[in-house]
Design a protein around this motif. Structure first.
Motif, PDB file in Angstrom:
ATOM      1  N   GLU A   1      -2.434  -2.379   8.036  1.00  0.00           N
ATOM      2  CA  GLU A   1      -2.116  -1.503   8.922  1.00  0.00           C
ATOM      3  C   GLU A   1      -0.967  -0.873   8.391  1.00  0.00           C
ATOM      4  O   GLU A   1      -0.826   0.641   8.259  1.00  0.00           O
ATOM      5  N   SER A   2      -0.050  -1.513   7.789  1.00  0.00           N
ATOM      6  CA  SER A   2       1.363  -1.078   7.098  1.00  0.00           C
ATOM      7  C   SER A   2       0.755  -0.504   5.747  1.00  0.00           C
ATOM      8  O   SER A   2       1.287   0.584   5.510  1.00  0.00           O
ATOM      9  N   LYS A   3      -0.231  -0.900   4.925  1.00  0.00           N
ATOM     10  CA  LYS A   3      -0.571  -0.452   3.759  1.00  0.00           C
ATOM     11  C   LYS A   3      -1.166   0.955   3.986  1.00  0.00           C
ATOM     12  O   LYS A   3      -0.904   1.911   3.317  1.00  0.00           O
ATOM     13  N   ALA A   4      -1.926   0.973   5.107  1.00  0.00           N
ATOM     14  CA  ALA A   4      -2.577   2.397   5.390  1.00  0.00           C
ATOM     15  C   ALA A   4      -1.531   3.387   5.621  1.00  0.00           C
ATOM     16  O   ALA A   4      -1.714   4.278   5.308  1.00  0.00           O
ATOM     17  N   ALA A   5      -0.539   3.103   6.660  1.00  0.00           N
ATOM     18  CA  ALA A   5       0.350   4.049   7.031  1.00  0.00           C
ATOM     19  C   ALA A   5       1.220   4.267   5.727  1.00  0.00           C
ATOM     20  O   ALA A   5       1.512   5.469   5.599  1.00  0.00           O
ATOM     21  N   HIS A   6       1.602   3.705   4.880  1.00  0.00           N
ATOM     22  CA  HIS A   6       2.340   3.868   3.664  1.00  0.00           C
ATOM     23  C   HIS A   6       1.609   4.734   2.700  1.00  0.00           C
ATOM     24  O   HIS A   6       2.087   5.623   2.056  1.00  0.00           O
ATOM     25  N   ALA A   7       0.321   4.336   2.688  1.00  0.00           N
ATOM     26  CA  ALA A   7      -0.675   5.395   1.750  1.00  0.00           C
ATOM     27  C   ALA A   7      -0.607   6.856   2.169  1.00  0.00           C
ATOM     28  O   ALA A   7      -0.614   7.758   1.333  1.00  0.00           O
ATOM     29  N   ARG A   8      -0.750   6.762   3.715  1.00  0.00           N
ATOM     30  CA  ARG A   8      -0.682   8.349   4.234  1.00  0.00           C
ATOM     31  C   ARG A   8       0.822   8.971   3.846  1.00  0.00           C
ATOM     32  O   ARG A   8       0.770   9.962   3.539  1.00  0.00           O
TER      33      ARG A   8
ATOM     34  N   HIS B   1       3.736  -5.240  11.799  1.00  0.00           N
ATOM     35  CA  HIS B   1       2.727  -5.927  11.527  1.00  0.00           C
ATOM     36  C   HIS B   1       3.158  -6.811  10.076  1.00  0.00           C
ATOM     37  O   HIS B   1       2.697  -7.337   9.408  1.00  0.00           O
ATOM     38  N   GLY B   2       4.474  -6.123   9.422  1.00  0.00           N
ATOM     39  CA  GLY B   2       5.046  -6.879   8.289  1.00  0.00           C
ATOM     40  C   GLY B   2       4.563  -5.951   7.156  1.00  0.00           C
ATOM     41  O   GLY B   2       3.301  -5.053   7.314  1.00  0.00           O
ATOM     42  N   ALA B   3       5.009  -5.891   5.973  1.00  0.00           N
ATOM     43  CA  ALA B   3       4.899  -4.829   4.985  1.00  0.00           C
ATOM     44  C   ALA B   3       3.520  -5.206   4.243  1.00  0.00           C
ATOM     45  O   ALA B   3       2.816  -4.134   3.619  1.00  0.00           O
ATOM     46  N   LEU B   4       2.845  -6.255   4.358  1.00  0.00           N
ATOM     47  CA  LEU B   4       1.674  -6.546   3.550  1.00  0.00           C
ATOM     48  C   LEU B   4       0.483  -6.325   4.715  1.00  0.00           C
ATOM     49  O   LEU B   4      -0.671  -6.697   3.951  1.00  0.00           O
ATOM     50  N   ALA B   5       0.289  -6.080   5.850  1.00  0.00           N
ATOM     51  CA  ALA B   5      -0.515  -5.971   6.762  1.00  0.00           C
ATOM     52  C   ALA B   5      -1.304  -4.821   6.315  1.00  0.00           C
ATOM     53  O   ALA B   5      -0.818  -3.792   5.781  1.00  0.00           O
TER      54      ALA B   5
ATOM     55  N   GLU C   1       7.688   7.990  10.329  1.00  0.00           N
ATOM     56  CA  GLU C   1       7.696   7.058  11.580  1.00  0.00           C
ATOM     57  C   GLU C   1       6.596   5.979  11.784  1.00  0.00           C
ATOM     58  O   GLU C   1       6.981   4.735  12.082  1.00  0.00           O
ATOM     59  N   ALA C   2       5.431   6.615  11.356  1.00  0.00           N
ATOM     60  CA  ALA C   2       4.217   5.474  11.692  1.00  0.00           C
ATOM     61  C   ALA C   2       4.251   4.488  10.732  1.00  0.00           C
ATOM     62  O   ALA C   2       4.115   3.211  11.060  1.00  0.00           O
ATOM     63  N   ARG C   3       4.833   4.569   9.322  1.00  0.00           N
ATOM     64  CA  ARG C   3       5.006   3.483   8.330  1.00  0.00           C
ATOM     65  C   ARG C   3       5.947   2.581   8.787  1.00  0.00           C
ATOM     66  O   ARG C   3       5.766   1.301   8.498  1.00  0.00           O
ATOM     67  N   LYS C   4       7.222   3.101   9.305  1.00  0.00           N
ATOM     68  CA  LYS C   4       8.321   2.380   9.737  1.00  0.00           C
ATOM     69  C   LYS C   4       7.676   1.376  10.942  1.00  0.00           C
ATOM     70  O   LYS C   4       8.214   0.164  10.706  1.00  0.00           O
ATOM     71  N   ALA C   5       7.186   2.078  11.721  1.00  0.00           N
ATOM     72  CA  ALA C   5       6.689   1.111  12.989  1.00  0.00           C
ATOM     73  C   ALA C   5       5.528   0.290  12.479  1.00  0.00           C
ATOM     74  O   ALA C   5       5.727  -1.062  13.133  1.00  0.00           O
ATOM     75  N   ALA C   6       4.736   0.453  11.721  1.00  0.00           N
ATOM     76  CA  ALA C   6       3.610  -0.623  11.116  1.00  0.00           C
ATOM     77  C   ALA C   6       4.431  -1.810  10.491  1.00  0.00           C
ATOM     78  O   ALA C   6       3.894  -2.852  10.782  1.00  0.00           O
ATOM     79  N   ILE C   7       5.401  -1.462   9.628  1.00  0.00           N
ATOM     80  CA  ILE C   7       5.937  -2.480   8.990  1.00  0.00           C
ATOM     81  C   ILE C   7       6.722  -3.608  10.033  1.00  0.00           C
ATOM     82  O   ILE C   7       6.875  -4.558   9.699  1.00  0.00           O
ATOM     83  N   GLU C   8       7.464  -2.730  10.823  1.00  0.00           N
ATOM     84  CA  GLU C   8       8.060  -3.766  11.924  1.00  0.00           C
ATOM     85  C   GLU C   8       7.317  -4.409  12.986  1.00  0.00           C
ATOM     86  O   GLU C   8       7.674  -5.551  13.117  1.00  0.00           O
TER      87      GLU C   8
END
Length: 282
Positions: A142-149, A136-140, A127-134
């Motif tokens: 915050e999104s990369k950190a959420a994706h890594a986690r 900040h965008g996929a390349l931000a 959910e955090a990764r989805k929210a971050a992408i929505e």
């Protein structure tokens, strides 16, 4: 990471081998049964009288063979069709057989108290990764950190599910071994009984009819020699050194199947060979 990938591939290969073994075991047993029947002369099965001993043995043998075969098929199919493992199944009740060993391994859980805590954290990470992408965008960052986690937890979940799946499949295979072995033995016994009943020897065909189903009996006279008299004296409970009235049931290469109906003698059925005497029709 390379070692983890190799281990995962090894578990997948081991699981595939179990499924393939179950499948080919079923195919092999079916082929063996087909060969047994194909190699058996069943041309005499039509000569078995309904109600005779061999008829009932054939029916019992066929039923036993079918029951054993069905048991083997069911056990093998249950192994080959083991349900796919998932995190939802691991958090449900009851826990799939064998999976409790994987869920109890603290190293597979990677520090999580139990699989429920892992599932909860995994759901939150997604959910955090989805929210971050929505947001900040996929390349931000915050999104990369959420994706890594999320990817890290996904690796833990994938590994746990894979090990649990293999252990569940292995448990089902072990549980199926006894039914498969017993079913195969039972099926083999049934085939042997059926084959025996369907293929009476020539000198036994005359005795396959039950006494209540005699056909085309012919009146005749039996004259016994000394050997035959000694053999039938006690059973007939009368003087058998003269001409005895008999009914001929059937004549085979093994002898003449007769029933002694001499007045004063006990009714006796016997197969008379040349070694015992001679039978002549009236």
């Amino acid at each position: 990471m390379a070692d983890d990938a190799a281990n995962d591939n090894g578990l997948k290969a081991a699981s595939d081998r179990i499924r393939e073994t179950a499948k080919w075991l079923t195919v092999t047993l079916g082929a063996v049964g087909a060969l047994l029947l194909a190699g058996t002369q069943l041309s005499n099965i039509g000569e078995i009288e309904v109600g005779s001993q061999r008829f009932f043995v054939a029916m019992i043998g066929g039923g036993v063979a079918a029951a054993g075969t069905i048991a083997v098929l069911i056990a093998s199919v249950l192994v080959a069709t083991t349900p796919v493992m998932s995190l939802t199944r691991l958090t449900s009740t009851p826990i799939p057989d064998g999976a409790e060993n994987a869920l109890g391994d603290q190293y597979l859980r990677m520090g999580y108290a139990d699989v429920s805590a892992l599932a909860e954290d995994y759901a939150q990470a997604l959910e955090a990764r989805k929210a971050a992408i929505e947001q900040h965008g996929a390349l931000a960052p915050e999104s990369k950190a959420a994706h890594a986690r999320a990817a890290t937890i996904d690796g833990i979940v994938t590994r746990l599910v894979l090990v649990s799946s293999h252990m569940n499949l292995a448990r089902r295979w072990r549980n199926a071994m006894w039914p498969i072995c017993i079913g195969a033995i039972v099926a083999g016994v049934g085939v042997v009984l059926f084959v025996w009943a369907a293929n009476p020897p020539d000198d036994a065909k005359a005795s396959t009819n039950s006494p209540g189903m005699l056909k085309n009996a012919k009146a005749a006279v039996l004259v016994l020699n000394e050997t035959g008299q000694n053999a039938l004296q006690e059973a007939a409970e009368c003087d058998v050194d003269g001409r005895l009235q008999v009914l001929i049931l059937e004549a085979t290469s093994g002898g003449v199947d007769v029933v002694i109906i001499e007045p004063g003698c006990k009714t006796v059925r016997a197969v008379i060979t040349d070694a015992w005497g001679s039978v002549k029709e009236d």
